[in-house]
Write a protein that holds these residues in place. Structure first.
Motif, mmCIF file in Angstrom:
data_model
loop_
_atom_site.group_PDB
_atom_site.id
_atom_site.type_symbol
_atom_site.label_atom_id
_atom_site.label_comp_id
_atom_site.label_asym_id
_atom_site.label_seq_id
_atom_site.Cartn_x
_atom_site.Cartn_y
_atom_site.Cartn_z
ATOM 1 N N VAL A 1 0.847 -1.192 0.000
ATOM 2 C CA VAL A 1 0.000 0.000 0.000
ATOM 3 C C VAL A 1 0.884 1.244 0.000
ATOM 4 C CG1 VAL A 1 -1.779 1.291 1.226
ATOM 5 C CG2 VAL A 1 -1.835 -1.220 1.246
ATOM 6 N N ILE A 2 1.844 1.254 0.915
ATOM 7 C CA ILE A 2 2.715 2.420 1.062
ATOM 8 C C ILE A 2 3.564 2.636 -0.182
ATOM 9 C CG2 ILE A 2 4.651 3.365 2.389
ATOM 10 C CD1 ILE A 2 3.489 1.763 4.816
ATOM 11 N N MET A 3 4.172 1.566 -0.692
ATOM 12 C CA MET A 3 5.114 1.704 -1.808
ATOM 13 C C MET A 3 4.442 2.057 -3.131
ATOM 14 S SD MET A 3 8.057 -1.156 -1.031
ATOM 15 C CE MET A 3 6.943 -2.528 -0.753
ATOM 16 N N ASN A 4 3.136 1.847 -3.224
ATOM 17 C CA ASN A 4 2.419 2.218 -4.441
ATOM 18 C C ASN A 4 1.671 3.537 -4.301
ATOM 19 O OD1 ASN A 4 2.375 -0.088 -6.673
ATOM 20 N ND2 ASN A 4 2.474 -1.077 -4.679
ATOM 21 N N VAL A 5 1.101 3.784 -3.132
ATOM 22 C CA VAL A 5 0.298 4.991 -2.950
ATOM 23 C C VAL A 5 1.167 6.231 -2.763
ATOM 24 C CG1 VAL A 5 -1.299 6.170 -1.389
ATOM 25 C CG2 VAL A 5 -1.742 3.802 -2.070
ATOM 26 N N VAL A 6 2.193 6.133 -1.928
ATOM 27 C CA VAL A 6 2.995 7.322 -1.614
ATOM 28 C C VAL A 6 3.644 7.933 -2.860
ATOM 29 C CG1 VAL A 6 5.017 8.183 -0.368
ATOM 30 C CG2 VAL A 6 3.365 6.713 0.800
ATOM 31 N N PRO A 7 4.286 7.138 -3.749
ATOM 32 C CA PRO A 7 4.842 7.760 -4.952
ATOM 33 C C PRO A 7 3.791 8.455 -5.814
ATOM 34 C CG PRO A 7 5.806 5.596 -4.617
ATOM 35 C CD PRO A 7 4.680 5.720 -3.634
ATOM 36 N N ALA A 8 2.587 7.881 -5.876
ATOM 37 C CA ALA A 8 1.517 8.525 -6.640
ATOM 38 C C ALA A 8 1.119 9.853 -6.010
ATOM 39 C CB ALA A 8 0.307 7.593 -6.734
ATOM 40 N N GLN A 9 1.051 9.878 -4.683
ATOM 41 C CA GLN A 9 0.709 11.125 -4.000
ATOM 42 C C GLN A 9 1.791 12.173 -4.212
ATOM 43 O OE1 GLN A 9 0.063 9.673 0.021
ATOM 44 N NE2 GLN A 9 -2.158 9.635 -0.278
ATOM 45 N N VAL A 10 3.042 11.768 -4.097
ATOM 46 C CA VAL A 10 4.152 12.698 -4.288
ATOM 47 C C VAL A 10 4.156 13.252 -5.709
ATOM 48 C CG1 VAL A 10 6.672 12.871 -4.395
ATOM 49 C CG2 VAL A 10 5.583 11.704 -2.471
ATOM 50 N N ALA A 11 3.803 12.406 -6.680
ATOM 51 C CA ALA A 11 3.763 12.843 -8.080
ATOM 52 C C ALA A 11 2.633 13.829 -8.338
ATOM 53 C CB ALA A 11 3.618 11.635 -9.000
ATOM 54 N N GLY A 12 1.636 13.839 -7.455
ATOM 55 C CA GLY A 12 0.525 14.767 -7.625
ATOM 56 C C GLY A 12 -0.711 14.160 -8.253
ATOM 57 N N VAL A 13 -0.826 12.827 -8.239
ATOM 58 C CA VAL A 13 -2.015 12.178 -8.788
ATOM 59 C C VAL A 13 -3.236 12.586 -7.968
ATOM 60 C CG1 VAL A 13 -3.122 9.973 -9.284
ATOM 61 C CG2 VAL A 13 -0.656 10.222 -9.596
ATOM 62 N N GLU A 14 -4.266 13.062 -8.626
ATOM 63 C CA GLU A 14 -5.434 13.598 -7.924
ATOM 64 C C GLU A 14 -6.320 12.510 -7.337
ATOM 65 O OE1 GLU A 14 -7.591 16.204 -10.465
ATOM 66 O OE2 GLU A 14 -5.918 17.571 -10.796
ATOM 67 N N GLN A 15 -6.512 11.416 -8.079
ATOM 68 C CA GLN A 15 -7.396 10.345 -7.622
ATOM 69 C C GLN A 15 -6.637 9.028 -7.572
ATOM 70 O OE1 GLN A 15 -10.932 10.053 -10.002
ATOM 71 N NE2 GLN A 15 -11.419 12.235 -9.846
ATOM 72 N N ILE A 16 -6.709 8.357 -6.417
ATOM 73 C CA ILE A 16 -6.060 7.062 -6.249
ATOM 74 C C ILE A 16 -7.095 6.080 -5.710
ATOM 75 C CG2 ILE A 16 -4.207 5.772 -5.126
ATOM 76 C CD1 ILE A 16 -2.727 8.442 -4.783
ATOM 77 N N ALA A 17 -7.320 5.020 -6.472
ATOM 78 C CA ALA A 17 -8.240 3.959 -6.050
ATOM 79 C C ALA A 17 -7.427 2.720 -5.695
ATOM 80 C CB ALA A 17 -9.234 3.640 -7.164
ATOM 81 N N LEU A 18 -7.872 1.998 -4.686
ATOM 82 C CA LEU A 18 -7.142 0.819 -4.209
ATOM 83 C C LEU A 18 -8.067 -0.380 -4.229
ATOM 84 C CD1 LEU A 18 -4.726 0.684 -1.188
ATOM 85 C CD2 LEU A 18 -6.563 -1.004 -1.361
ATOM 86 N N ALA A 19 -7.531 -1.519 -4.650
ATOM 87 C CA ALA A 19 -8.297 -2.771 -4.630
ATOM 88 C C ALA A 19 -7.475 -3.861 -3.970
ATOM 89 C CB ALA A 19 -8.674 -3.202 -6.050
ATOM 90 N N SER A 20 -8.160 -4.698 -3.193
ATOM 91 C CA SER A 20 -7.523 -5.831 -2.529
ATOM 92 C C SER A 20 -8.594 -6.893 -2.326
ATOM 93 C CB SER A 20 -6.930 -5.391 -1.185
ATOM 94 O OG SER A 20 -6.105 -6.395 -0.631
ATOM 95 N N PRO A 21 -8.227 -8.177 -2.322
ATOM 96 C CA PRO A 21 -9.236 -9.241 -2.278
ATOM 97 C C PRO A 21 -10.078 -9.225 -1.004
ATOM 98 C CG PRO A 21 -7.106 -10.112 -2.942
ATOM 99 C CD PRO A 21 -6.858 -8.712 -2.472
ATOM 100 N N PRO A 22 -11.358 -9.563 -1.105
ATOM 101 C CA PRO A 22 -12.187 -9.759 0.095
ATOM 102 C C PRO A 22 -11.703 -11.002 0.829
ATOM 103 C CG PRO A 22 -13.364 -10.508 -1.854
ATOM 104 C CD PRO A 22 -12.095 -9.871 -2.347
ATOM 105 N N GLN A 23 -11.733 -10.952 2.147
ATOM 106 C CA GLN A 23 -11.220 -12.056 2.962
ATOM 107 C C GLN A 23 -12.373 -12.840 3.578
ATOM 108 O OE1 GLN A 23 -7.688 -12.545 3.196
ATOM 109 N NE2 GLN A 23 -7.863 -11.025 1.553
ATOM 110 N N ALA A 24 -12.386 -14.140 3.337
ATOM 111 C CA ALA A 24 -13.460 -14.976 3.873
ATOM 112 C C ALA A 24 -13.495 -14.936 5.390
ATOM 113 C CB ALA A 24 -13.281 -16.418 3.383
ATOM 114 N N ASP A 25 -12.315 -14.886 6.030
ATOM 115 C CA ASP A 25 -12.278 -14.883 7.497
ATOM 116 C C ASP A 25 -12.546 -13.502 8.093
ATOM 117 O OD1 ASP A 25 -9.954 -13.645 6.757
ATOM 118 O OD2 ASP A 25 -8.628 -14.902 7.976
ATOM 119 N N GLN A 26 -12.764 -12.507 7.231
ATOM 120 C CA GLN A 26 -13.109 -11.158 7.686
ATOM 121 C C GLN A 26 -14.520 -10.775 7.254
ATOM 122 O OE1 GLN A 26 -11.155 -9.279 9.612
ATOM 123 N NE2 GLN A 26 -9.420 -10.699 9.586
#
Length: 239
Positions: free
Chosen positions: A141-166
């Motif tokens: 999360v950090i290694m992908n989101v932070v560079p995008a924020q530093v670059a000035g990307v206005e919109q950042i969407a994140l996806a990750s698998p749903p967890q059966a145990d959650q």
């Protein structure tokens, strides 16, 4: 079954070495075929396809694909203090390193009144995929989101698998990392389906297509990036 290749006593050129060590070409082709079908299914059927894929691959049904803000708030509230401190420090360090990599604008004067200006502009919208199988990767999360924020990307969407145990939620540590970074657009989508969703958008859940996507994953995630190349920008096929 583990296969042993004995190369002792042989002098091999780079070409000989490549020929001696087999490549998983069949597995690669099969993964690309499967990933392409998953991506195409998401493009054609949207949310319905995503729910079928979640049931098939993640053993999850009836979950909220667009993660509510309360899920992120809950994850932040229950995050262990030591983990939060570690994530905060990682964010600080990656932000410093990322800021050092942003190219400065360059102006080249080639004649009287004639200049060439080279400047780097951020994309408008980026999609970040965070795997969530046998391990949890808030570092991704950090290694992908932070560079995008530093670059000035206005919109950042994140996806990750749903967890059966959650109960079909994204893993709370992933959600907490997103919350620490101020990411509010999060989707409980896994694998090649997530890559297809970012590339083509899913109107039923309010997911607009992105300009570029990044993030690691398994062979099917890497293959899905190959399948959407030319539709959306992608990073390296990590994983």
């Amino acid at each position: 079954m583990l296969r042993t290749i004995d190369l002792r006593g042989r002098t091999l050129s780079p070409a000989d070495m490549l020929a001696a060590v087999p490549r998983a070409t069949q597995a690669r082709a099969e993964a690309l075929d499967t990933a392409t079908r998953i991506v195409d299914d998401v493009r054609e059927r949207g949310e319905e396809a995503l729910r079928e894929q979640a049931e098939r691959f993640d053993r999850v049904t009836g979950h909220e694909i667009r993660v509510p803000a309360q899920h992120i708030a809950d994850a932040l509230e229950t995050l262990a203090p030591a983990v939060r401190d570690a994530l905060d420090e990682a964010i600080r360090r990656v932000r410093i390193a990322s800021e050092a990599q942003v190219p400065e604008r360059r102006i080249t004067r080639i004649g009287a009144g004639a200049t060439i200006t080279q400047r780097w502009q951020p994309v408008h919208r980026a999609g970040v995929y965070i795997p969530g199988g046998k391990a949890v990767y808030p570092s991704s999360v950090i290694m992908n989101v932070v560079p995008a924020q530093v670059a000035g990307v206005e919109q950042i969407a994140l996806a990750s698998p749903p967890q059966a145990d959650q109960g079909g939620r994204v893993h709370p540590t992933i959600l907490a990392a997103a919350g620490l970074l101020g990411i509010t657009e999060v989707y409980a989508i896994g694998g090649a389906g997530a890559i297809g969703s970012f590339a083509h958008g899913v109107a039923g859940i309010g997911l607009d297509p992105v300009d570029v996507l990044s993030g690691p994953g398994n062979n099917y995630v890497a293959s899905a990036k190959r399948a959407v190349a030319g539709v959306v920008g992608t990073d390296s096929e990590a994983g």
